[in-house]
Design a protein around this motif. Structure first.
Motif, PDB file in Angstrom:
ATOM      1  N   PRO A   1       0.833  -1.219   0.000  1.00 27.37           N
ATOM      2  CA  PRO A   1       0.000   0.000   0.000  1.00 27.37           C
ATOM      3  C   PRO A   1       0.862   1.261   0.000  1.00 27.37           C
ATOM      4  N   PRO A   2       0.272   2.391  -0.377  1.00 27.56           N
ATOM      5  CA  PRO A   2       1.051   3.639  -0.482  1.00 27.56           C
ATOM      6  C   PRO A   2       1.800   4.000   0.801  1.00 27.56           C
ATOM      7  N   CYS A   3       1.159   3.841   1.972  1.00 24.50           N
ATOM      8  CA  CYS A   3       1.818   4.244   3.226  1.00 24.50           C
ATOM      9  C   CYS A   3       3.105   3.447   3.441  1.00 24.50           C
TER      10      CYS A   3
ATOM     11  N   CYS B   1      -5.693   1.811   9.376  1.00 23.61           N
ATOM     12  CA  CYS B   1      -5.542   3.055   8.603  1.00 23.61           C
ATOM     13  C   CYS B   1      -5.956   4.270   9.437  1.00 23.61           C
TER      14      CYS B   1
ATOM     15  N   ILE C   1      -3.123   5.276  11.557  1.00 25.72           N
ATOM     16  CA  ILE C   1      -2.022   5.864  10.772  1.00 25.72           C
ATOM     17  C   ILE C   1      -2.380   7.300  10.410  1.00 25.72           C
ATOM     18  N   ARG C   2      -3.624   7.486   9.991  1.00 31.86           N
ATOM     19  CA  ARG C   2      -4.051   8.840   9.622  1.00 31.86           C
ATOM     20  C   ARG C   2      -3.982   9.784  10.820  1.00 31.86           C
TER      21      ARG C   2
ATOM     22  N   CYS D   1      -0.238   8.555   4.902  1.00 32.97           N
ATOM     23  CA  CYS D   1      -1.457   8.041   4.253  1.00 32.97           C
ATOM     24  C   CYS D   1      -1.798   8.844   3.003  1.00 32.97           C
ATOM     25  N   LYS D   2      -1.419   8.287   1.860  1.00 31.53           N
ATOM     26  CA  LYS D   2      -1.773   8.900   0.571  1.00 31.53           C
ATOM     27  C   LYS D   2      -2.566   7.848  -0.200  1.00 31.53           C
ATOM     28  N   PRO D   3      -3.842   7.693   0.140  1.00 34.31           N
ATOM     29  CA  PRO D   3      -4.615   6.560  -0.385  1.00 34.31           C
ATOM     30  C   PRO D   3      -4.690   6.507  -1.915  1.00 34.31           C
TER      31      PRO D   3
ATOM     32  N   CYS E   1      -7.342   1.570  -1.684  1.00 33.41           N
ATOM     33  CA  CYS E   1      -7.532   1.836  -0.251  1.00 33.41           C
ATOM     34  C   CYS E   1      -9.014   1.929   0.105  1.00 33.41           C
TER      35      CYS E   1
ATOM     36  N   ILE F   1     -10.381  -1.187   2.114  1.00 31.80           N
ATOM     37  CA  ILE F   1      -9.728  -1.794   3.285  1.00 31.80           C
ATOM     38  C   ILE F   1      -9.624  -0.842   4.470  1.00 31.80           C
TER      39      ILE F   1
ATOM     40  N   PRO G   1      -3.427  -1.661   6.366  1.00 28.49           N
ATOM     41  CA  PRO G   1      -2.483  -1.855   5.250  1.00 28.49           C
ATOM     42  C   PRO G   1      -2.235  -3.332   4.925  1.00 28.49           C
TER      43      PRO G   1
HETATM   44  S1  SF4 Z   1      -5.703   4.198   3.442  1.00 30.41           S
HETATM   45 FE1  SF4 Z   1      -4.588   2.768   4.761  1.00 30.41          FE
HETATM   46  S2  SF4 Z   1      -3.474   1.454   3.357  1.00 30.41           S
HETATM   47 FE2  SF4 Z   1      -4.092   3.232   2.182  1.00 30.41          FE
HETATM   48  S3  SF4 Z   1      -2.360   4.625   2.318  1.00 30.41           S
HETATM   49 FE3  SF4 Z   1      -3.755   5.182   3.959  1.00 30.41          FE
HETATM   50  S4  SF4 Z   1      -3.045   4.036   5.723  1.00 30.41           S
HETATM   51 FE4  SF4 Z   1      -2.097   3.102   3.944  1.00 30.41          FE
END
Ligand code: SF4
Length: 393
Positions: free
Chosen positions: A240-242, A351, A354-355, A362-364, A368, A371, A374
């Motif tokens: 995933p991006p993160c 997520c 993380i946000r 977090c750059k979805p 994303c 889910i 990640p």
């Molecule tokens: S939405 Fe979740 S998986 Fe996607 S970039 Fe953000 S933290 Fe990572």
């Protein structure tokens, strides 16, 4: 019930106020065997009549019980089996009593004269008298879907559809295909939602998951033998991006979270124990020696730490001990496999966490959307890739 995500199902579920309440009540009313019967039949190929005739509430309970069980390990062979078996059950129910209003799909009936006569004559073969009436019925473009909804549900080329005024006009066969894709998507969404609740679910669901897993392993025996178990080399392109941002190195305010919290947990679970059902699992429950950690996972973490600005481990050499701590080996520089379990093996943060803690990570992207964690992003992508590979074979 012809669609467990449709209007009638939603009305029934609303009586329980929340999905959480519904999942908590199921164990009091539903024998695990009934839920398992929804998948067990795949081996023999015949759906038990009683499953097709369950009353609406028991139908929903037995279906959602399976989804609750999948929360312990989404995107594994268990989900594949549940999808396959239940898709067939609801397909049968739909063909027995078709009701557009109760399908969870944004399709409506097309107006009588919306398609110009010339087009209808060609597409629906209206003038071919020799064609049996049932075949003509199959060709009728009776339904329509807005293009933006079509694009999100169909993987086919637009040229496969008759398009007019922003809508695609569909035959009943095309409608069913799109419904299947909506069903799969809704099922995944529900499992991802339950994934967040899994710590709170009654033990019934873990028991159901374990039984379901036995049936799935038997069903996919050949495939499992071919790929040799579940843990696979890491597929960086599916991260995933993160995680990709963490891998590329980050600045000083972010690096401890990115490397020690996110990357360490993500890489270790993704490589060693992608489908752990318990959060108290230890590394030694999943591997026999330390080489995967020492030769594969740790070098990736250290390289990512070195890419940080300033480099993490040059600045804070003790952070390596913290990495081992997060892997469950305690705060140490010289761990052995036996030490695993000395501390908690941290699970990748959701997520939402993380946000909240590191929004810059977090750059979805579009995947994303489905889910909440990640790791499930990665498991979902692996699942999609394996389906594609199977298709090619
Ligand atoms: S939405 Fe979740 S998986 Fe996607 S970039 Fe953000 S933290 Fe990572």
């Amino acid at each position: 019930m012809i669609d467990p995500f449709g209007k009638k199902a939603k009305e029934t579920l609303a009586e329980f106020e929340s999905m959480n309440n519904f999942l908590r009540l199921i164990p009091n009313y539903l024998d695990i065997e009934v839920a398992l019967d929804r998948v067990r039949w795949v081996k023999e190929g015949k759906i038990p009549e009683y499953i097709l005739n369950l009353d609406d509430l028991r139908d929903l309970m037995s279906f959602y019980a399976l989804l609750g069980a999948l929360a312990f390990s989404p995107y594994g062979i268990e989900m594949e089996l549940v999808k396959k078996a239940n898709l067939e059950i609801y397909r049968r129910k739909i063909s027995q009593s078709f009701d557009l209003d109760n399908l969870a799909i944004p399709i409506v009936l097309a107006g009588k004269d919306e398609i110009p006569k010339g087009d209808a004559v060609i597409l629906e073969k209206r003038l071919e008298d020799a064609l049996p009436e049932e075949e003509k019925e199959e060709l009728r473009l009776k339904y329509k879907i807005h293009l933006k909804n079509l694009l999100s549900l169909s993987s086919k080329e637009l040229s496969e559809y008759y398009i007019r005024g922003g809508y695609a006009y569909l035959t009943k066969g095309q409608l069913k295909e799109l419904w299947e894709s909506a069903f799969e998507r809704n099922l995944e969404r529900a499992v991802n939602l339950f994934y967040e609740l899994r710590e709170e679910l009654p033990s019934y669901y873990l028991e159901l998951y374990n039984r379901l897993s036995e049936i799935a392993r038997e069903h996919f025996k050949e495939r499992l033998e071919r790929i040799g178990g579940e843990a696979q080399p890491l597929r960086f392109e599916l991260f995933p991006p993160c995680v990709r941002i963490a891998l590329s190195g980050v600045g000083s305010g972010l690096r401890n979270y990115a490397i020690t919290v996110l990357l360490t947990s993500f890489l270790s679970y993704a490589r060693i124990c992608p489908n752990s059902q318990r959060r108290d699992v230890r590394v030694k429950d999943c591997i026999k020696d330390m080489s995967i950690i020492e030769k594969e996972i740790l070098p990736i973490i250290i390289e990512a730490g070195n890419r940080c600005n300033p480099p993490l481990f040059e600045d804070q050499p003790n952070e390596i001990k913290n990495i081992w701590y997060h892997l469950g080996f305690g705060f140490t520089m010289t761990p052995t496999l036996e030490d695993s379990g000395s501390s908690t093996w941290y699970f990748p943060p959701n997520c939402s966490k993380i946000r909240a803690n590191a929004p810059e990570l977090c750059k979805p992207d579009k995947d994303c959307r489905y889910i909440k964690n990640p790791l499930t992003y990665y498991l979902r992508k692996l699942y999609i890739e394996s389906k594609k590979a199977e298709g090619k074979e």
